[in-house]
Motif scaffolding. Structure first.
Motif, PDB file in Angstrom:
ATOM      1  N   LEU A   1       0.892  -1.128   0.073  1.00  0.00           N
ATOM      2  CA  LEU A   1      -0.141  -0.379   0.148  1.00  0.00           C
ATOM      3  C   LEU A   1       0.771   1.450   0.048  1.00  0.00           C
ATOM      4  O   LEU A   1       0.969   1.969  -0.816  1.00  0.00           O
ATOM      5  CB  LEU A   1      -0.620   0.256   1.057  1.00  0.00           C
ATOM      6  N   ASP A   2       2.214   1.094   0.905  1.00  0.00           N
ATOM      7  CA  ASP A   2       3.145   2.186   0.961  1.00  0.00           C
ATOM      8  C   ASP A   2       3.248   2.563  -0.532  1.00  0.00           C
ATOM      9  O   ASP A   2       3.396   3.633  -1.085  1.00  0.00           O
ATOM     10  CB  ASP A   2       3.671   2.241   1.560  1.00  0.00           C
TER      11      ASP A   2
ATOM     12  N   TRP B   1      -7.462   8.447  -1.538  1.00  0.00           N
ATOM     13  CA  TRP B   1      -7.199   7.114  -1.298  1.00  0.00           C
ATOM     14  C   TRP B   1      -7.663   6.260  -0.039  1.00  0.00           C
ATOM     15  O   TRP B   1      -8.124   4.956   0.242  1.00  0.00           O
ATOM     16  CB  TRP B   1      -5.652   7.563  -0.237  1.00  0.00           C
TER      17      TRP B   1
ATOM     18  N   VAL C   1       0.180   4.316  -2.896  1.00  0.00           N
ATOM     19  CA  VAL C   1       0.250   5.651  -2.744  1.00  0.00           C
ATOM     20  C   VAL C   1       1.284   6.259  -2.855  1.00  0.00           C
ATOM     21  O   VAL C   1       1.017   7.508  -4.194  1.00  0.00           O
ATOM     22  CB  VAL C   1       0.064   5.922  -1.715  1.00  0.00           C
ATOM     23  N   ARG C   2       3.156   5.947  -3.112  1.00  0.00           N
ATOM     24  CA  ARG C   2       3.935   7.265  -3.741  1.00  0.00           C
ATOM     25  C   ARG C   2       3.805   6.756  -4.646  1.00  0.00           C
ATOM     26  O   ARG C   2       4.433   7.736  -5.907  1.00  0.00           O
ATOM     27  CB  ARG C   2       4.697   6.276  -3.197  1.00  0.00           C
TER      28      ARG C   2
ATOM     29  N   THR D   1       0.276   8.362  -6.465  1.00  0.00           N
ATOM     30  CA  THR D   1      -0.070  10.107  -5.381  1.00  0.00           C
ATOM     31  C   THR D   1       0.032  11.502  -6.441  1.00  0.00           C
ATOM     32  O   THR D   1      -0.291  12.016  -6.673  1.00  0.00           O
ATOM     33  CB  THR D   1       0.402  10.764  -4.737  1.00  0.00           C
TER      34      THR D   1
ATOM     35  N   VAL E   1      -9.278   2.112   0.113  1.00  0.00           N
ATOM     36  CA  VAL E   1      -8.988   1.400   1.985  1.00  0.00           C
ATOM     37  C   VAL E   1      -9.926   1.226   1.854  1.00  0.00           C
ATOM     38  O   VAL E   1     -10.609  -0.252   2.163  1.00  0.00           O
ATOM     39  CB  VAL E   1      -7.403   2.434   2.340  1.00  0.00           C
TER      40      VAL E   1
END
Lengths: 152, 202
Positions: free
Chosen positions: B34-35, B67, B38-39, B42, B71
């Motif tokens: 997920l990290d 985001w 997102v990076r 985004t 989730v």
């Protein structure tokens, strides 16, 4: 690449250059997503009188966040070289439970009957304020409201 | 993989694949997936949202809520290949709704952009030199608003969903292709007529 692709590539690069994504936006998104219980209302940044995160000047900055049922005005000022002070004012006023999330842990306090609260020594970095439904408070909240994270 | 084709800008297809991979990793129990997702996405979401004329604060809010929506509704993304489409469409819809509700619109307009811009010049070699970017911007700013938005969206999103674009931009689905062609032609014409631009590019 075709001609179209070259023009689009240039437009793409132009926007990246002239309107870059805020460097810590992904960090702030992830900070919110780390909340265990995602049943909350995300507040919107309504007004910033001085940009948060613009360091240097020792002036306080004030930011207003709004949710459906309440707004919270937050003033951040310096409190020593590595710490900030946060003064908050929830409207409508009520003795609601307030949490301050930081990367190093959670601080907790209660607003007074007028909705005022404060955190005296907050380390600089990302913070996020969470206001909880509270028994006995005059302001009925159905679920917590959470500000987007901001850099102190 | 027939669903993924080459894209307009050379970045979309790779993002599509990586997004699917990170999403699948996250769903399989790796929180770092997920990290990375997102990076990865985004920056793209930022530019899509800004295409709708939201100021920077409002744009950040829309990216955050996109985001959060992913989730919260993760089960509605059945196929990892769909995650990029899901997030970009959600972000554009929310940006459009927010702009329509009149929330602080259009800071990214020609007359205000210069004043609002921070100094540029990152280490990234793919980013245009500031002078070149500003020359290009002068011409993009001459295009109708509809063209500016459409070009910004397709410069960042490979094969956007035309049905939602149609609603958001007020262009019939069948007209998006031709409109896109006309907008690109117009921009090419403006650039070709500008000696400053051809000097830079030659």
């Amino acid at each position: 690449m075709t001609d179209d692709q070259m023009v689009l590539r240039a437009v793409h690069d132009m926007w990246e250059s002239l309107d870059p994504v805020p460097v810590d936006l992904a960090d702030r998104v992830l900070f919110t997503l780390q909340l265990e219980d995602l049943e909350f209302e995300l507040m919107r940044l309504q007004e910033a009188l001085a940009p948060m995160g613009a360091r240097g000047a020792e002036t306080a900055s004030t930011v207003t966040f709004s949710a459906e049922s309440l707004t919270v005005m937050v003033t951040v000022s310096d409190s020593g070289p590595h710490h900030r002070r946060i003064d908050g004012w929830i409207a409508p006023g009520g003795a609601l439970r307030v949490e301050l999330r930081t990367p190093r842990g959670v601080h907790e306090t209660h607003a007074d009957a007028d909705g005022r609260f404060a955190f005296a020594e907050v380390p600089s970095g990302l913070v996020q304020i969470m206001i909880h439904p509270t028994n006995g408070a005059t302001v009925p909240l159905h679920r917590p409201v959470v500000t987007p994270p901001v850099q102190l | 993989m027939t669903s993924v084709t080459s894209d307009d800008t050379g970045v979309g297809a790779a993002s599509w694949e990586r997004a699917a991979r990170e999403f699948a990793a996250w769903r399989a129990g790796d929180p770092a997936g997920l990290d990375r997702l997102v990076r990865l996405l985004t920056p793209m979401l930022w530019h899509l949202v800004r295409a709708y004329g939201l100021d920077r604060e409002a744009a950040e809010d829309v990216v955050q809520s996109t985001w959060l929506a992913l989730v919260r509704n993760v089960d509605s993304v059945r196929d990892p290949q769909a995650v990029l489409r899901w997030t970009t469409t959600t972000a554009r819809r929310e940006a459009w709704r927010t702009a329509k509700a009149g929330r602080r619109e259009d800071v990214a307009e020609p007359q205000t952009l210069d004043a609002a811009l921070p100094p540029v010049g990152g280490p990234d070699a793919t980013v245009l030199a500031e002078g070149t970017a500003r020359t290009l911007w002068r011409h993009v700013a001459e295009l109708p608003e509809r063209c500016r938005r459409l070009l910004r969206v397709i410069a960042f999103e490979d094969r956007p969903d035309y049905a939602s674009l149609s609603t958001e931009l007020g262009i019939a689905v069948g007209s998006i292709g031709p409109t896109r062609g006309r907008c690109l032609d117009k921009l090419r014409g403006l650039l070709a007529a500008d000696p400053e631009w051809s000097d830079r590019r030659d």
